[in-house]
Design an enzyme around this catalytic site. Structure first.
Site, short mmCIF file in Angstrom:
data_model
loop_
_atom_site.label_atom_id
_atom_site.label_comp_id
_atom_site.label_asym_id
_atom_site.label_seq_id
_atom_site.Cartn_x
_atom_site.Cartn_y
_atom_site.Cartn_z
N CYS A 115 4.93 16.80 -8.02
CA CYS A 115 5.34 16.27 -9.07
C CYS A 115 5.58 16.88 -10.82
CB CYS A 115 5.31 15.27 -8.94
SG CYS A 115 5.41 14.02 -7.38
N HIS A 256 5.89 10.78 -15.17
CA HIS A 256 6.83 10.92 -13.89
C HIS A 256 7.07 9.99 -13.37
CE1 HIS A 256 7.54 12.09 -10.12
NE2 HIS A 256 6.02 11.75 -9.17
N ASN A 286 10.96 7.51 -6.39
CA ASN A 286 10.41 9.37 -6.97
C ASN A 286 11.43 10.28 -6.51
OD1 ASN A 286 8.24 11.27 -7.11
ND2 ASN A 286 7.00 9.77 -6.05
O1 UT7 Z 1 5.10 11.15 -6.98
C1 UT7 Z 1 3.12 11.53 -5.79
C2 UT7 Z 1 2.34 10.63 -6.65
N1 UT7 Z 1 2.52 9.13 -5.57
C3 UT7 Z 1 1.99 8.40 -5.86
O2 UT7 Z 1 1.85 8.00 -7.46
C4 UT7 Z 1 1.81 7.07 -5.68
C5 UT7 Z 1 0.88 6.58 -5.39
N2 UT7 Z 1 0.75 5.24 -4.65
C6 UT7 Z 1 1.59 4.32 -4.92
O3 UT7 Z 1 2.55 4.03 -5.40
C7 UT7 Z 1 0.77 2.84 -3.97
O4 UT7 Z 1 -0.80 2.87 -3.41
C8 UT7 Z 1 1.83 2.67 -3.14
C9 UT7 Z 1 3.10 2.35 -3.24
C10 UT7 Z 1 2.02 3.67 -2.29
C11 UT7 Z 1 1.07 1.29 -1.80
O5 UT7 Z 1 1.12 0.56 -2.82
P1 UT7 Z 1 -0.66 -0.26 -2.91
O6 UT7 Z 1 -0.44 -1.74 -3.70
O7 UT7 Z 1 -1.57 0.63 -2.77
O8 UT7 Z 1 -0.54 -0.66 -1.36
P2 UT7 Z 1 -1.32 -0.99 -0.01
O9 UT7 Z 1 -1.54 0.89 0.23
O10 UT7 Z 1 -2.68 -1.10 -0.90
O11 UT7 Z 1 -0.92 -1.23 1.15
C12 UT7 Z 1 -1.29 -2.41 1.35
C13 UT7 Z 1 -0.29 -3.48 1.78
C14 UT7 Z 1 -0.64 -3.16 3.53
O12 UT7 Z 1 -1.02 -4.29 4.20
P3 UT7 Z 1 -2.21 -4.25 4.57
O13 UT7 Z 1 -3.35 -3.47 5.07
O14 UT7 Z 1 -3.02 -4.88 3.70
O15 UT7 Z 1 -2.20 -5.82 5.85
C15 UT7 Z 1 0.06 -2.20 3.48
O16 UT7 Z 1 0.84 -1.24 4.86
O17 UT7 Z 1 1.15 -3.26 1.93
C16 UT7 Z 1 1.24 -2.91 3.29
N3 UT7 Z 1 2.63 -2.43 3.27
C17 UT7 Z 1 3.90 -2.50 3.48
N4 UT7 Z 1 4.44 -3.51 3.61
C18 UT7 Z 1 5.66 -3.83 2.93
C19 UT7 Z 1 2.88 -0.75 2.43
N5 UT7 Z 1 4.02 -0.29 2.48
C20 UT7 Z 1 5.14 -0.76 2.84
C21 UT7 Z 1 5.94 -1.70 2.91
N6 UT7 Z 1 6.54 -2.87 3.00
N7 UT7 Z 1 6.96 -0.69 2.65
#
Ligand code: UT7
Length: 331
Positions: A115, A256, A286
């Site tokens: 990125c 980004h 992204n």
């Molecule tokens: O460009 C490269 C750099 N990349 C980034 O900058 C990405 C950085 N990270 C993020 O943007 C975020 O961490 C994510 C968008 C990837 C995830 O968001 P989050 O608020 O950190 O969610 P999480 O990973 O803590 O997940 C929360 C919940 C989980 O369920 P439980 O364990 O709480 O039951 C996940 O399984 O959301 C669930 N989950 C989803 N639910 C519905 C994860 N992905 C999805 C989804 N739809 N697509």
């Protein structure tokens, strides 16, 4: 003797026609429009057509860029292609683009900065201009992320899209425009948090790697999120400070586009107003190396930039890699 600076003399972009909305994704995997919007700010993303590859997107973005400049493909000296999704491991996508574009006098190379690839590429290209070595350098940030995301992994597949953004760099002696500073960083200890494990020399492709889904993006989202906010804020503060500027001086901040919450947290920490922010993640998700040039291109086309305006670009991505570029807009 006057100082020669590099400046962006033209900009262009290309995104594939096909739109995939969050509702479309919700038909394929266990997710919802509400979750994706709230957690990421993404509403839809663009996806390549069957057979459409990185070099196709790159060529279209460069052609779009050059059409705004009067510069012909044969005049390009150097082609830099920041990407993590090349057409193939070799030859480089830069060579494939050179041929398709008819840039017969250019040499070029791919640049693996994830990125941050576009900012790494800008800094590299600008050096060739500033030393007087070349007069016309093209940097095209392009990624076909849908070629390396696991369509069954809801934690990654909703986050990415495909696209390309290109700039032409040329020399100027006008002190009111051009690149002012670059601040680029890397920390390889972050590699394990965002990577594609197989397909290189460490773990070559085999039936086993395919079965284990090792040719896809694997990410520890929370860790990446935390470092993205911290490092994009730090690096932008530092570049402003060492150039005697404050965030209020910026006409535009182009971060980004990985997550709207990352963008907003970074902007809050930098005390930026909403009208200083370039955001288009809702339409493209992204696109890795392409998010910054696409956002910059759209902001310019919307009339948000005029000659002499102060602009900061900031990135964070796999590696970890991060950085910031400070420039005065020159078109
Ligand atoms: O460009 C490269 C750099 N990349 C980034 O900058 C990405 C950085 N990270 C993020 O943007 C975020 O961490 C994510 C968008 C990837 C995830 O968001 P989050 O608020 O950190 O969610 P999480 O990973 O803590 O997940 C929360 C919940 C989980 O369920 P439980 O364990 O709480 O039951 C996940 O399984 O959301 C669930 N989950 C989803 N639910 C519905 C994860 N992905 C999805 C989804 N739809 N697509």
């Amino acid at each position: 003797m006057k100082n020669t600076r590099a400046y962006i003399s033209a900009i262009g972009m290309y995104v594939p026609e096909k739109r995939v909305t969050n509702d479309d994704m919700a038909h394929l995997i266990d997710t919802s429009d509400e979750w994706i919007r709230e957690r990421t700010g993404i509403c839809e993303r663009r996806v390549v057509a069957d057979g459409e590859c990185n070099s196709d997107l790159s060529v279209k973005a460069i052609e779009n860029c050059l059409s705004n400049s009067g510069v012909k493909a044969e005049e390009i000296d150097l082609l830099i292609v920041p990407t993590v999704t090349p057409d193939m491991v070799f030859p480089s996508t830069a060579c494939l683009v050179q041929e398709k574009l008819g840039a017969k006098n250019a040499w070029g190379f791919d640049l693996s900065g994830a990125c941050s690839g576009f900012l790494y590429g800008l800094a590299t290209g600008a050096q060739f201009i500033q030393t007087g070595t070349y007069k016309k350098v093209v940097v095209v940030g392009t990624d076909v992320m849908t070629s390396i995301i696991d369509p069954q992994d809801r934690t990654t597949c909703v986050l990415f899209g495909d696209g390309a953004g290109a700039v032409l760099l040329e020399p100027t002696e006008d002190e009111g425009i051009g690149f002012l500073d670059f601040l680029l960083r890397a920390d390889g200890s972050g590699g394990k948090f965002l990577h594609m494990p197989a397909g290189g020399s460490k773990i070559p492709a085999s039936h086993e790697t395919v079965d284990k889904r090792m040719h896809y993006v694997h990410q520890d989202g929370r860790t990446v999120f935390k470092f993205a906010v911290k490092y994009m804020t730090e690096v932008t503060s530092e570049i402003l400070q060492r150039n005697g500027r404050v965030s209020a001086d910026l006409t535009l901040f182009v971060p980004h586009q990985a997550n709207l919450r990352i963008i907003k947290s970074t902007a809050n920490r930098l005390r930026l107003r909403e009208d200083q922010l370039a955001v288009n993640i809702e339409r493209y998700a992204n696109t890795t190396a392409a998010t910054i040039p696409i956002s910059l291109c759209e902001a310019f086309r919307k009339g948000r930039l005029k000659k002499g305006d102060l602009v900061a670009l900031a990135s964070f991505g796999a590696g970890f890699t991060w950085g910031s570029v400070l420039l005065r807009w020159g078109i």
